[in-house]
Design a protein around this motif. Structure first.
Motif, short mmCIF file in Angstrom:
data_model
loop_
_atom_site.label_atom_id
_atom_site.label_comp_id
_atom_site.label_asym_id
_atom_site.label_seq_id
_atom_site.Cartn_x
_atom_site.Cartn_y
_atom_site.Cartn_z
N LEU A 145 0.86 -1.25 -0.07
CA LEU A 145 0.07 -0.15 0.05
C LEU A 145 0.94 1.28 0.16
CD1 LEU A 145 -2.38 -1.09 2.89
CD2 LEU A 145 -3.07 -0.95 0.43
N THR A 146 0.32 2.05 -0.61
CA THR A 146 1.03 3.65 -0.55
C THR A 146 0.00 4.75 -0.29
OG1 THR A 146 2.33 3.08 -2.30
CG2 THR A 146 2.33 5.19 -2.17
N LEU A 163 -9.09 -3.19 1.78
CA LEU A 163 -8.17 -3.97 1.76
C LEU A 163 -8.74 -5.76 1.34
CD1 LEU A 163 -6.09 -3.35 4.64
CD2 LEU A 163 -5.57 -2.78 2.44
N LEU A 190 -5.19 6.60 -0.49
CA LEU A 190 -4.52 5.26 -0.22
C LEU A 190 -4.53 4.36 -1.72
CD1 LEU A 190 -3.20 3.40 1.81
CD2 LEU A 190 -5.40 2.65 2.36
N ARG A 191 -3.47 3.98 -2.07
CA ARG A 191 -3.28 3.21 -3.27
C ARG A 191 -2.85 1.83 -3.05
NH1 ARG A 191 0.26 5.93 -7.16
NH2 ARG A 191 1.81 5.13 -6.11
N ARG A 192 -3.67 0.93 -3.65
CA ARG A 192 -3.22 -0.64 -3.36
C ARG A 192 -2.36 -0.80 -4.93
NH1 ARG A 192 -8.65 -2.98 -2.70
NH2 ARG A 192 -8.83 -2.79 -5.00
N GLU A 193 -1.07 -1.31 -4.30
CA GLU A 193 -0.36 -1.36 -5.67
C GLU A 193 -0.46 -2.58 -6.53
OE1 GLU A 193 1.61 1.12 -6.37
OE2 GLU A 193 1.20 2.10 -4.73
N PHE A 204 3.26 0.55 5.34
CA PHE A 204 2.62 0.94 4.04
C PHE A 204 3.65 2.15 3.62
CE2 PHE A 204 0.77 3.55 7.35
CZ PHE A 204 0.96 4.84 7.09
N GLU A 251 -7.51 2.93 -5.86
CA GLU A 251 -7.31 3.98 -4.93
C GLU A 251 -8.66 4.56 -4.04
OE1 GLU A 251 -3.75 6.48 -7.44
OE2 GLU A 251 -6.00 7.14 -7.49
#
Length: 75
Positions: free
Chosen positions: A3-4, A73, A51-54, A29, A59
């Motif tokens: 996560l970012t 998630l 919040l970005r899920r790589e 993260f 997002e």
């Protein structure tokens, strides 16, 4: 899961996002700071924190709760 959290310096909403991530049990993260990057400012300026899920690039825009992070998630 990678996560970012996309954020900026001196952002009280970003601080609140950190709290919601902790409430969701997310301890690991990456941070992506948009300050000084014209392309990132143009893309995310009014949306941060994000919040970005790589894994898939999905997002989650602010505002989000700990429960919303858990659903994000699980998706």
């Amino acid at each position: 899961m990678s996560l970012t959290l996309i954020q900026r310096d001196d952002c009280h909403l970003c601080d609140q996002a950190w709290e919601q991530l902790a409430a969701a049990g997310v301890a690991d993260f990456a941070s992506l700071w948009i300050d000084g990057d014209a392309a990132l400012e143009a893309r995310y300026g009014a949306r941060i924190p994000v919040l970005r899920r790589e894994a898939d690039g999905a997002e989650l825009d602010w505002p989000f709760s700990g429960e919303a992070v858990r659903r994000f998630l699980a998706a």
